[in-house]
Design a protein around this motif. Sequence first.
Motif, short mmCIF file in Angstrom:
data_model
loop_
_atom_site.label_atom_id
_atom_site.label_comp_id
_atom_site.label_asym_id
_atom_site.label_seq_id
_atom_site.Cartn_x
_atom_site.Cartn_y
_atom_site.Cartn_z
N ASP A 1 0.83 -1.22 0.00
CA ASP A 1 0.00 0.00 0.00
C ASP A 1 0.86 1.25 0.00
O ASP A 1 1.96 1.26 0.55
CB ASP A 1 -0.92 0.00 1.22
N MET A 2 0.33 2.30 -0.61
CA MET A 2 1.04 3.58 -0.61
C MET A 2 0.02 4.72 -0.68
O MET A 2 -1.10 4.54 -1.16
CB MET A 2 2.01 3.67 -1.79
N GLU A 3 0.42 5.87 -0.18
CA GLU A 3 -0.41 7.08 -0.25
C GLU A 3 0.53 8.27 -0.30
O GLU A 3 1.58 8.27 0.36
CB GLU A 3 -1.31 7.18 0.98
N MET A 4 0.17 9.27 -1.12
CA MET A 4 1.04 10.44 -1.20
C MET A 4 0.24 11.70 -1.53
O MET A 4 -0.77 11.66 -2.23
CB MET A 4 2.13 10.24 -2.25
N ALA A 5 0.70 12.79 -0.98
CA ALA A 5 0.14 14.10 -1.32
C ALA A 5 0.67 14.50 -2.69
O ALA A 5 1.81 14.18 -3.05
CB ALA A 5 0.53 15.12 -0.28
N SER B 1 -5.88 -1.35 -7.07
CA SER B 1 -6.99 -0.42 -7.16
C SER B 1 -6.59 0.84 -6.43
O SER B 1 -6.05 0.77 -5.31
CB SER B 1 -8.24 -1.04 -6.54
N GLY B 2 -6.81 2.00 -7.05
CA GLY B 2 -6.41 3.24 -6.41
C GLY B 2 -7.25 4.41 -6.87
O GLY B 2 -8.09 4.28 -7.78
N ALA B 3 -7.02 5.56 -6.25
CA ALA B 3 -7.83 6.75 -6.58
C ALA B 3 -7.29 7.99 -5.88
O ALA B 3 -6.51 7.89 -4.93
CB ALA B 3 -9.28 6.54 -6.15
N GLN B 4 -7.76 9.14 -6.38
CA GLN B 4 -7.63 10.35 -5.59
C GLN B 4 -8.66 10.25 -4.47
O GLN B 4 -9.79 9.82 -4.68
CB GLN B 4 -7.90 11.61 -6.42
N ARG B 5 -8.27 10.64 -3.25
CA ARG B 5 -9.18 10.56 -2.11
C ARG B 5 -9.85 11.92 -1.86
O ARG B 5 -9.26 12.96 -2.16
CB ARG B 5 -8.44 10.14 -0.85
N VAL B 6 -11.02 11.87 -1.31
CA VAL B 6 -11.70 13.10 -0.91
C VAL B 6 -11.00 13.64 0.34
O VAL B 6 -10.98 12.96 1.38
CB VAL B 6 -13.19 12.85 -0.61
N HIS B 7 -10.44 14.85 0.23
CA HIS B 7 -9.73 15.43 1.39
C HIS B 7 -10.50 16.58 2.02
O HIS B 7 -10.05 17.18 2.99
CB HIS B 7 -8.33 15.89 0.98
N ASP B 8 -11.66 16.91 1.46
CA ASP B 8 -12.52 17.96 2.02
C ASP B 8 -13.57 17.29 2.91
O ASP B 8 -14.32 16.42 2.45
CB ASP B 8 -13.21 18.72 0.88
N PRO B 9 -13.68 17.69 4.19
CA PRO B 9 -14.58 16.99 5.11
C PRO B 9 -16.06 17.08 4.72
O PRO B 9 -16.81 16.12 4.90
CB PRO B 9 -14.31 17.66 6.47
N GLU B 10 -16.49 18.24 4.20
CA GLU B 10 -17.90 18.37 3.84
C GLU B 10 -18.25 17.46 2.67
O GLU B 10 -19.30 16.80 2.66
CB GLU B 10 -18.22 19.84 3.51
N LEU B 11 -17.39 17.43 1.64
CA LEU B 11 -17.64 16.54 0.50
C LEU B 11 -17.57 15.08 0.93
O LEU B 11 -18.36 14.25 0.47
CB LEU B 11 -16.62 16.82 -0.62
N LEU B 12 -16.68 14.78 1.87
CA LEU B 12 -16.55 13.41 2.35
C LEU B 12 -17.84 12.97 3.05
O LEU B 12 -18.31 11.83 2.85
CB LEU B 12 -15.36 13.31 3.31
N VAL B 13 -18.43 13.86 3.85
CA VAL B 13 -19.70 13.54 4.52
C VAL B 13 -20.79 13.28 3.48
O VAL B 13 -21.57 12.33 3.59
CB VAL B 13 -20.11 14.67 5.48
N PRO C 1 -4.27 17.58 -0.87
CA PRO C 1 -4.85 16.59 -1.80
C PRO C 1 -3.91 15.40 -1.91
O PRO C 1 -2.69 15.55 -1.90
CB PRO C 1 -4.96 17.36 -3.12
N HIS C 2 -4.48 14.21 -2.00
CA HIS C 2 -3.64 13.02 -2.00
C HIS C 2 -4.34 11.89 -2.74
O HIS C 2 -5.54 11.90 -2.96
CB HIS C 2 -3.28 12.59 -0.58
N ALA C 3 -3.53 10.91 -3.13
CA ALA C 3 -4.03 9.72 -3.83
C ALA C 3 -3.11 8.56 -3.50
O ALA C 3 -2.02 8.75 -2.94
CB ALA C 3 -4.08 9.96 -5.33
N GLY C 4 -3.55 7.37 -3.84
CA GLY C 4 -2.72 6.21 -3.57
C GLY C 4 -3.33 4.95 -4.14
O GLY C 4 -4.16 5.01 -5.05
#
Length: 548
Positions: free
Chosen positions: A326-330, A470-482, A512-515
């Motif tokens: 696994d990996m994750e990076m800004a 499998s990977g993606a850009q992650r939602v890093h905004d709390p309101e959009l995540l909710v 912003p980050h993805a992994g």
Amino acid sequence: MADQAPPAEGAGPSKNALKKAQKEAEKAAKKAAAKERELAERTKNQANEPDVSKDNYGELPMIGSTPYTPSGDKRVKFSELKAQEEPAVFRCTVINARSQSAKLAFLNLRQGEETIQAVVAASEKLSKQMVKFAGSVSAQSIVLVHGLVKDVKEPIKSATIKNLEIHIQKLFIISKAVPQLPLQVEDAERPLPEEGAAEEPQKDDERPRVALATRLDNRVLDLRATHNRAIFTIKSGICQLYSEFMQSKGFTMIQTPKLLGAASEGGSNVFECTYFDRKAYLAQSPQLYKQMLVSAGFERVFEIGPVFRAENSNTARHLTEFTGLDMEMAFEEDYHEVVDLIVEMLLFIFKGLRERYSKETDIIREWASGGKNTIEDFKLPADGKVPIIPFKEGVKMLREAGEELGDYEDLSTPQEKHLGKLVLEKYGSDFYVLDQFPLAVRPFYTMPSPHDANLSNSYDMFMRGQEIMSGAQRVHDPELLVKRCLAMDPPVNPDGAGLKDYVDAFRYGCPPHAGGGFGLERIVSFWAGVGNVRLASLFPRDPSRVLP
């Protein structure tokens, strides 16, 4: 006097024939008895003969059970052997031992991947008793050998070291194997049976091909097979190459929890266990912790660790416990910065496998193909540009090839394999990326696509037409995540146990980050072309197997 009537049809043999058969039987019995007396006499004589080798063979006391006294002998590896006058001393495994006569025995010995033939010949300095002992050593026993290394006139076909043999002077058993093994290592080194075939000789083969289930039931013996050593050497090598690359790019290795207080990623594919007086769950992935660490200021992280999936999938590419890379990076401006780095990392691994582990790759492919070398080499594009194909284009390619699927449907396994063949034909690559997957088939933490509300900034990577990551850009905004949590079917509670801390991590500011996450066993099996991921797991776990 009337002539004697002939025997009726079907009657037994004549008196003469019976007498002749009786004499033959008596003669054979006398011969067998004489042979038995001769053997008994010979054994008695040998027992009475002085054993000039009595101190040079036998079973050693269990190491650690007696006070340690250094022997002063330098132990050597098979790779260091050369014809010499001084004895070579080494520990090894007996593949098989056989007595050629009362004065001669042969042993096949193994050390790692190397094998060599050894000879024990009676002489004035070496007793027949020692020859008999050597020929009776059970297969897979661990022995200590003192012997002279000599050149041979003809190459030895049954050993990997063909130009040398060992003339044994001393032979001691360190650890004795039982005479009747549940699985012969020689059988484990044969290819698997054809799908659906029984454990019996196939075509012109003399020995049975052993089914995968039997091999896994006797895994310790199975793992002694040469191809298995090669498989796990490559598996170790991939981990080393992965760590080497990630650390060179400024990533920090992490270790995230595998025991969770809640099934935080949702879904039913989790294993529940008892944690003191309450329930706990085995982690499906390190996903949420990776992202929390990015928010904590660890902008580049990677992990090699166990992943647990309670999926009742009995396929050749699914395990309930596997090793995740696994990996994750800004990133700065666009998630393709991460895609490009992952592609670069995989190309580094593939290049490293070719340069450092070509021997092991050849061993595995030769075994899997039954010595026919029919498994294709893993192909990469000649220009070095790995295809990054939009999901919509992949759907179009499949439709043009006769597949029926909707614009926003996920691909089935057969469709993935079909697309892999189409990509290989078009781009000349067994490795490719499928980008911008439908949003509905991705997890709640996936960033929606700005190009199409039904798509997402997500990607999968494939080897030989099968998914490895499998990977993606992650939602890093709390309101959009909710919002994303509540829009799932069924909805995910962002304030629930296991998720509140995760969502709050983004309220404190997060780049912003993805992994992504890889299945290590899939990379191994697809690279080598062995077909079943269970072969790339030391002690595999699937819906029907939790032992050994």
